[in-house]
Motif scaffolding. Structure first.
Motif, short mmCIF file in Angstrom:
data_model
loop_
_atom_site.label_atom_id
_atom_site.label_comp_id
_atom_site.label_asym_id
_atom_site.label_seq_id
_atom_site.Cartn_x
_atom_site.Cartn_y
_atom_site.Cartn_z
N UNK A 29 8.24 4.06 15.77
CA UNK A 29 9.64 4.44 15.59
C UNK A 29 10.35 3.63 14.50
N UNK A 30 10.10 2.34 14.40
CA UNK A 30 10.79 1.59 13.34
C UNK A 30 10.42 2.00 11.92
N UNK A 31 9.33 2.73 11.74
CA UNK A 31 8.95 3.18 10.39
C UNK A 31 9.88 4.26 9.86
N UNK A 32 10.61 4.94 10.77
CA UNK A 32 11.44 6.07 10.36
C UNK A 32 10.66 7.35 10.13
N UNK A 33 9.38 7.35 10.50
CA UNK A 33 8.52 8.50 10.23
C UNK A 33 8.31 9.40 11.45
N UNK A 34 8.98 9.10 12.56
CA UNK A 34 8.94 9.97 13.73
C UNK A 34 10.20 10.82 13.72
N UNK A 35 10.02 12.13 13.61
CA UNK A 35 11.17 13.02 13.48
C UNK A 35 11.59 13.70 14.76
N UNK A 36 10.78 13.62 15.81
CA UNK A 36 11.09 14.33 17.05
C UNK A 36 10.16 13.79 18.13
N UNK A 37 10.65 13.75 19.37
CA UNK A 37 9.85 13.31 20.51
C UNK A 37 9.87 14.41 21.56
N UNK A 38 8.74 14.57 22.26
CA UNK A 38 8.67 15.52 23.37
C UNK A 38 8.08 14.83 24.59
N UNK A 39 8.39 15.38 25.76
CA UNK A 39 7.96 14.76 27.01
C UNK A 39 7.45 15.80 27.99
N UNK A 40 6.62 15.33 28.91
CA UNK A 40 6.16 16.10 30.07
C UNK A 40 5.44 15.13 30.98
N UNK A 41 5.37 15.47 32.27
CA UNK A 41 4.59 14.66 33.18
C UNK A 41 3.11 14.75 32.87
#
Length: 265
Positions: A197-209
């Motif tokens: 995340x600190x790289x700035x290269x993650x544009x979206x996060x998704x989740x599920x169990x």
């Protein structure tokens, strides 16, 4: 505090697709995502977004023949023209829906194929697509997906995805970090979040169990802790709820299984 987007391809399966926008808004969601909009006119979807005060934050570019098992075209030699046509179609929808990001599925390798043989096509296609998308101010996302859900999928690990970003060299190409897939393939999620995340290269996060892709409060992951890590790292993007309702469907629909969400609304 994380901001959550309802994935309307998975949530509210008890309703017709266009009726899911209202249901998501009534449950407190401010944004939506889904796999594909192409079965509907963009005008129909835009009307639902406006009527219910929702933001469209993500959808996928055309994946090829989904019914036949295709899961993207980007890495497939000989499919370049179809891929580029699909990017154009997706950008047209993105403009109509005011959507700032598109997920470009990599595709699956034929049985026994060497990944390295497909890599040059993948990089070339992403570089072309990123140049097209930047004209419209749109970010493109690539997502590592586990091979239990999609056998043979070209992109499986976070380090692979970040190497692709480096090789393509486009500022509007980012990683879609799905914590469900990441846990199955790699685990060590808090460390991965702190690494990338600190790289700035993650544009979206998704989740599920995990392991069954149900509500995030079902299974082996401690999502409240992971959400606190997102806050610690200053993540301000969206978190897509891309899971198959289970607890809720047993009681009375998707809404009944959203108890995990209420503290964050």
């Amino acid at each position: 505090m994380p901001r959550f987007a309802a994935n309307l391809s998975m949530l509210y399966p008890e309703l017709e697709f266009l009726d899911r926008f209202e249901a998501a808004a009534q449950d407190g969601f401010k944004a939506v995502e889904y796999l594909f909009p192409y079965a509907f006119e963009s005008r129909e979807i835009a009307e639902r977004l406006k009527a219910h005060g929702l933001q469209q934050v993500l959808f996928n570019t055309p994946p090829g023949d989904w019914a036949a098992g295709e899961r993207g075209l980007a890495c497939l030699p000989g499919r370049e023209a179809e891929f580029r046509e699909g990017i154009g179609k997706a950008l047209t929808y993105a403009a109509a829906l005011n959507c700032p990001r598109l997920h470009v599925m990599a595709g699956s390798l034929p049985a026994g194929a060497a990944r390295d043989a497909y890599y040059p096509t993948y990089i070339s296609q992403l570089r072309w697509a990123a140049l097209e998308a930047v004209k419209q101010g749109v970010d493109l996302l690539i997502e590592p997906i586990n091979t239990r859900d999609i056998p043979g999928f070209f992109l499986n690990r976070q380090d692979q995805a970040h190497q692709v970003l480096a090789d393509v060299g486009a500022s509007n190409l980012k990683v879609q970090m799905d914590l469900y897939h990441c846990q199955i393939v790699e685990g060590d999620l808090a460390i991965k979040l702190r690494q990338y995340l600190p790289t700035g290269h993650v544009g979206h996060i998704q989740i599920a169990g995990v392991p069954q892709r149900h509500e995030p409060d079902l299974g082996e992951l401690n999502y409240p802790y992971l959400f606190s890590v997102l806050d610690e790292l200053g993540y301000t993007g969206w978190v897509g709820c891309e899971y198959r309702p289970n607890a809720g469907m047993q009681v009375g629909g998707t809404s009944s299984g959203l108890g995990w969400l209420k503290p964050y609304l």
